[in-house]
Scaffold this motif. Structure first.
Motif, PDB file in Angstrom:
ATOM      1  N   ALA A 125       0.775  -1.164   0.012  1.00 51.96           N
ATOM      2  CA  ALA A 125      -0.058  -0.107   0.060  1.00 51.96           C
ATOM      3  C   ALA A 125       1.036   1.231  -0.006  1.00 51.96           C
ATOM      4  CB  ALA A 125      -0.952   0.073   1.177  1.00 51.96           C
ATOM      5  N   ALA A 126       1.791   1.379   0.656  1.00 51.55           N
ATOM      6  CA  ALA A 126       2.796   2.254   0.893  1.00 51.55           C
ATOM      7  C   ALA A 126       3.475   2.729  -0.501  1.00 51.55           C
ATOM      8  CB  ALA A 126       3.852   1.981   2.040  1.00 51.55           C
ATOM      9  N   SER A 127       4.005   1.602  -1.117  1.00 50.92           N
ATOM     10  CA  SER A 127       4.547   1.585  -2.600  1.00 50.92           C
ATOM     11  C   SER A 127       3.604   2.269  -3.560  1.00 50.92           C
ATOM     12  CB  SER A 127       4.892   0.434  -2.940  1.00 50.92           C
ATOM     13  OG  SER A 127       6.091  -0.145  -2.191  1.00 50.92           O
ATOM     14  N   ILE A 128       2.400   1.842  -3.359  1.00 45.32           N
ATOM     15  CA  ILE A 128       1.375   2.455  -4.496  1.00 45.32           C
ATOM     16  C   ILE A 128       0.973   3.693  -4.106  1.00 45.32           C
ATOM     17  CG2 ILE A 128      -0.964   1.801  -5.330  1.00 45.32           C
ATOM     18  CD1 ILE A 128      -0.660  -1.011  -4.747  1.00 45.32           C
ATOM     19  N   MET A 129       0.869   4.092  -2.742  1.00 49.56           N
ATOM     20  CA  MET A 129       0.511   5.370  -2.299  1.00 49.56           C
ATOM     21  C   MET A 129       1.716   6.407  -2.667  1.00 49.56           C
ATOM     22  SD  MET A 129       0.013   6.932   1.596  1.00 49.56           S
ATOM     23  CE  MET A 129      -1.193   5.623   2.030  1.00 49.56           C
ATOM     24  N   MET A 130       2.825   5.982  -2.549  1.00 46.82           N
ATOM     25  CA  MET A 130       4.013   6.880  -3.145  1.00 46.82           C
ATOM     26  C   MET A 130       3.950   7.230  -4.784  1.00 46.82           C
ATOM     27  SD  MET A 130       5.936   7.809  -0.670  1.00 46.82           S
ATOM     28  CE  MET A 130       7.698   8.361  -1.382  1.00 46.82           C
ATOM     29  N   SER A 131       3.384   6.308  -5.563  1.00 48.48           N
ATOM     30  CA  SER A 131       3.027   6.647  -6.721  1.00 48.48           C
ATOM     31  C   SER A 131       1.836   7.349  -7.361  1.00 48.48           C
ATOM     32  CB  SER A 131       3.397   5.530  -7.818  1.00 48.48           C
ATOM     33  OG  SER A 131       2.207   4.498  -7.394  1.00 48.48           O
ATOM     34  N   CYS A 132       0.883   7.311  -6.362  1.00 49.38           N
ATOM     35  CA  CYS A 132      -0.322   7.834  -6.633  1.00 49.38           C
ATOM     36  C   CYS A 132      -0.921   9.298  -5.905  1.00 49.38           C
ATOM     37  CB  CYS A 132      -1.592   6.715  -6.081  1.00 49.38           C
ATOM     38  SG  CYS A 132      -1.671   5.392  -6.943  1.00 49.38           S
ATOM     39  N   THR A 133       0.443   9.664  -5.287  1.00 47.56           N
ATOM     40  CA  THR A 133       0.115  11.097  -4.465  1.00 47.56           C
ATOM     41  C   THR A 133       1.346  11.929  -5.022  1.00 47.56           C
ATOM     42  OG1 THR A 133       1.214  10.116  -2.579  1.00 47.56           O
ATOM     43  CG2 THR A 133      -1.094   9.879  -2.578  1.00 47.56           C
ATOM     44  N   GLU A 134       1.083  13.148  -4.634  1.00 50.08           N
ATOM     45  CA  GLU A 134       1.967  14.043  -4.847  1.00 50.08           C
ATOM     46  C   GLU A 134       2.334  15.006  -3.770  1.00 50.08           C
ATOM     47  OE1 GLU A 134       4.482  16.314  -6.621  1.00 50.08           O
ATOM     48  OE2 GLU A 134       3.371  15.140  -7.944  1.00 50.08           O
ATOM     49  N   THR A 135       3.602  15.521  -3.764  1.00 51.99           N
ATOM     50  CA  THR A 135       3.840  16.607  -2.745  1.00 51.99           C
ATOM     51  C   THR A 135       3.269  17.770  -2.862  1.00 51.99           C
ATOM     52  OG1 THR A 135       5.787  17.072  -3.754  1.00 51.99           O
ATOM     53  CG2 THR A 135       6.228  15.450  -2.232  1.00 51.99           C
ATOM     54  N   VAL A 136       1.914  17.929  -2.176  1.00 53.80           N
ATOM     55  CA  VAL A 136       1.222  19.060  -2.605  1.00 53.80           C
ATOM     56  C   VAL A 136       1.637  20.543  -2.195  1.00 53.80           C
ATOM     57  CG1 VAL A 136      -1.161  20.155  -2.046  1.00 53.80           C
ATOM     58  CG2 VAL A 136      -1.097  17.527  -2.613  1.00 53.80           C
ATOM     59  N   PHE A 137       1.974  20.463  -0.863  1.00 53.92           N
ATOM     60  CA  PHE A 137       2.430  21.663  -0.276  1.00 53.92           C
ATOM     61  C   PHE A 137       3.986  22.162  -1.014  1.00 53.92           C
ATOM     62  CE2 PHE A 137      -0.493  20.176   2.822  1.00 53.92           C
ATOM     63  CZ  PHE A 137      -1.376  21.311   2.753  1.00 53.92           C
ATOM     64  N   TYR A 138       4.750  21.278  -1.361  1.00 55.89           N
ATOM     65  CA  TYR A 138       6.016  21.617  -1.814  1.00 55.89           C
ATOM     66  C   TYR A 138       5.926  21.976  -3.217  1.00 55.89           C
ATOM     67  CZ  TYR A 138      10.624  20.728  -3.781  1.00 55.89           C
ATOM     68  OH  TYR A 138      11.717  20.771  -4.731  1.00 55.89           O
ATOM     69  N   THR A 139       4.890  21.479  -3.998  1.00 51.57           N
ATOM     70  CA  THR A 139       4.807  21.730  -5.345  1.00 51.57           C
ATOM     71  C   THR A 139       3.998  22.990  -5.505  1.00 51.57           C
ATOM     72  OG1 THR A 139       4.548  19.184  -5.998  1.00 51.57           O
ATOM     73  CG2 THR A 139       3.710  21.112  -7.484  1.00 51.57           C
ATOM     74  N   MET A 140       3.175  23.301  -4.655  1.00 57.55           N
ATOM     75  CA  MET A 140       2.626  24.515  -4.520  1.00 57.55           C
ATOM     76  C   MET A 140       3.580  25.703  -3.976  1.00 57.55           C
ATOM     77  SD  MET A 140      -1.547  24.033  -3.144  1.00 57.55           S
ATOM     78  CE  MET A 140      -2.009  25.478  -3.381  1.00 57.55           C
ATOM     79  N   ALA A 141       4.193  25.539  -3.268  1.00 54.49           N
ATOM     80  CA  ALA A 141       5.216  26.517  -2.574  1.00 54.49           C
ATOM     81  C   ALA A 141       6.138  26.779  -3.736  1.00 54.49           C
ATOM     82  CB  ALA A 141       5.898  26.039  -1.555  1.00 54.49           C
ATOM     83  N   VAL A 142       6.724  25.802  -4.421  1.00 50.37           N
ATOM     84  CA  VAL A 142       7.668  26.097  -5.558  1.00 50.37           C
ATOM     85  C   VAL A 142       7.027  26.754  -6.899  1.00 50.37           C
ATOM     86  CG1 VAL A 142       9.329  24.892  -7.297  1.00 50.37           C
ATOM     87  CG2 VAL A 142       9.243  24.245  -4.600  1.00 50.37           C
ATOM     88  N   TYR A 143       6.070  26.099  -7.229  1.00 52.19           N
ATOM     89  CA  TYR A 143       5.555  26.746  -8.611  1.00 52.19           C
ATOM     90  C   TYR A 143       4.591  28.114  -8.307  1.00 52.19           C
ATOM     91  CZ  TYR A 143       6.807  22.475 -10.757  1.00 52.19           C
ATOM     92  OH  TYR A 143       7.797  21.271 -11.126  1.00 52.19           O
ATOM     93  N   PHE A 144       3.848  27.973  -7.486  1.00 49.63           N
ATOM     94  CA  PHE A 144       3.208  29.434  -7.323  1.00 49.63           C
ATOM     95  C   PHE A 144       3.985  30.558  -6.467  1.00 49.63           C
ATOM     96  CE2 PHE A 144      -1.175  26.744  -6.668  1.00 49.63           C
ATOM     97  CZ  PHE A 144      -1.219  27.005  -8.150  1.00 49.63           C
ATOM     98  N   GLY A 145       5.195  29.973  -5.805  1.00 49.14           N
ATOM     99  CA  GLY A 145       5.963  31.002  -5.334  1.00 49.14           C
ATOM    100  C   GLY A 145       6.788  31.522  -6.353  1.00 49.14           C
ATOM    101  N   ALA A 146       7.503  30.714  -7.335  1.00 51.39           N
ATOM    102  CA  ALA A 146       8.114  30.985  -8.622  1.00 51.39           C
ATOM    103  C   ALA A 146       7.298  32.196  -9.316  1.00 51.39           C
ATOM    104  CB  ALA A 146       8.588  30.040  -9.571  1.00 51.39           C
ATOM    105  N   VAL A 147       6.096  32.175  -9.436  1.00 51.79           N
ATOM    106  CA  VAL A 147       5.582  33.154 -10.212  1.00 51.79           C
ATOM    107  C   VAL A 147       4.598  34.245  -9.524  1.00 51.79           C
ATOM    108  CG1 VAL A 147       5.308  31.779 -12.488  1.00 51.79           C
ATOM    109  CG2 VAL A 147       3.654  31.582 -10.840  1.00 51.79           C
ATOM    110  N   HIS A 148       4.806  34.047  -8.283  1.00 51.57           N
ATOM    111  CA  HIS A 148       4.381  35.129  -7.240  1.00 51.57           C
ATOM    112  C   HIS A 148       2.783  34.918  -7.160  1.00 51.57           C
ATOM    113  CE1 HIS A 148       8.352  36.563  -6.867  1.00 51.57           C
ATOM    114  NE2 HIS A 148       8.477  36.709  -8.162  1.00 51.57           N
TER     115      HIS A 148
END
Length: 177
Positions: A125-148
């Motif tokens: 379950a953990a292996s499948i979970m790692m491929s089915c989910t995303e680092t939401v807060f990290y991704t939002m911080a990086v991409y939204f932060g990059a374009v303000h």
């Protein structure tokens, strides 16, 4: 018959390996060659892109440091393990940490493998979970932060919902439903 042997045999795999080794150099030569044919200042464009990239990195670093420090404190405090014991599963800490940091989630995944094993229900379950989910807060911080971008509208709700669905599906798939 030879064609089947070619596709599934060693010849085809060697061909794919050689092709993958050549992809990056061919792409670089293509971009530089196309730029020269179009009479562009390829090196100047490269330097401008590198400068813009460095500005982006400098703008994002404080957010990333805060995010990584928060994940480190949360993980080292033992809160996630106690929260997982409260709910009766070791997947909860992995699911929570995965929303913030991939590297911390991989550390928890390796710990889970050591405790429960790779072939256990929790390991699958953990292996499948790692491929089915995303680092939401990290991704939002990086991409939204990059374009303000300050107002993210429905992005957080949609991303958290999709991660929750990914976690539920990973458990269902691991059970064999």
């Amino acid at each position: 018959m030879y064609l089947i042997g070619f596709f599934w045999g060693g010849d085809f795999l060697r061909f794919l390996s050689a092709l993958s080794d050549l992809m990056v150099p061919v792409l670089i030569f293509y971009v530089v060659g196309l730029g020269l044919l179009m009479k562009q200042d390829v090196f100047g464009d490269f330097l401008n892109g590198a400068k813009d990239g460095m500005r982006t990195v400098i703008g994002i670093v404080p957010t990333l440091i805060g995010l990584m420090a928060a994940v480190g404190v949360l993980r080292s405090s033992g809160f996630l393990e106690e929260f997982g014991k409260l709910l009766g599963t070791a997947l909860v800490p992995l699911g929570v940490v995965r929303l913030f940091s991939n590297s911390a989630a991989v550390g928890l995944l390796l710990d889970l493998y050591k405790e429960a094993g790779c072939d256990s229900f929790a390991g699958r379950a953990a292996s499948i979970m790692m491929s089915c989910t995303e680092t939401v807060f990290y991704t939002m911080a990086v991409y939204f932060g990059a374009v303000h971008i300050k107002k993210t509208r429905y992005t957080l709700a949609g991303a958290l919902l999709s991660s929750l669905v990914g976690m539920a599906v990973s458990i269902a798939l691991a059970k064999g439903v």
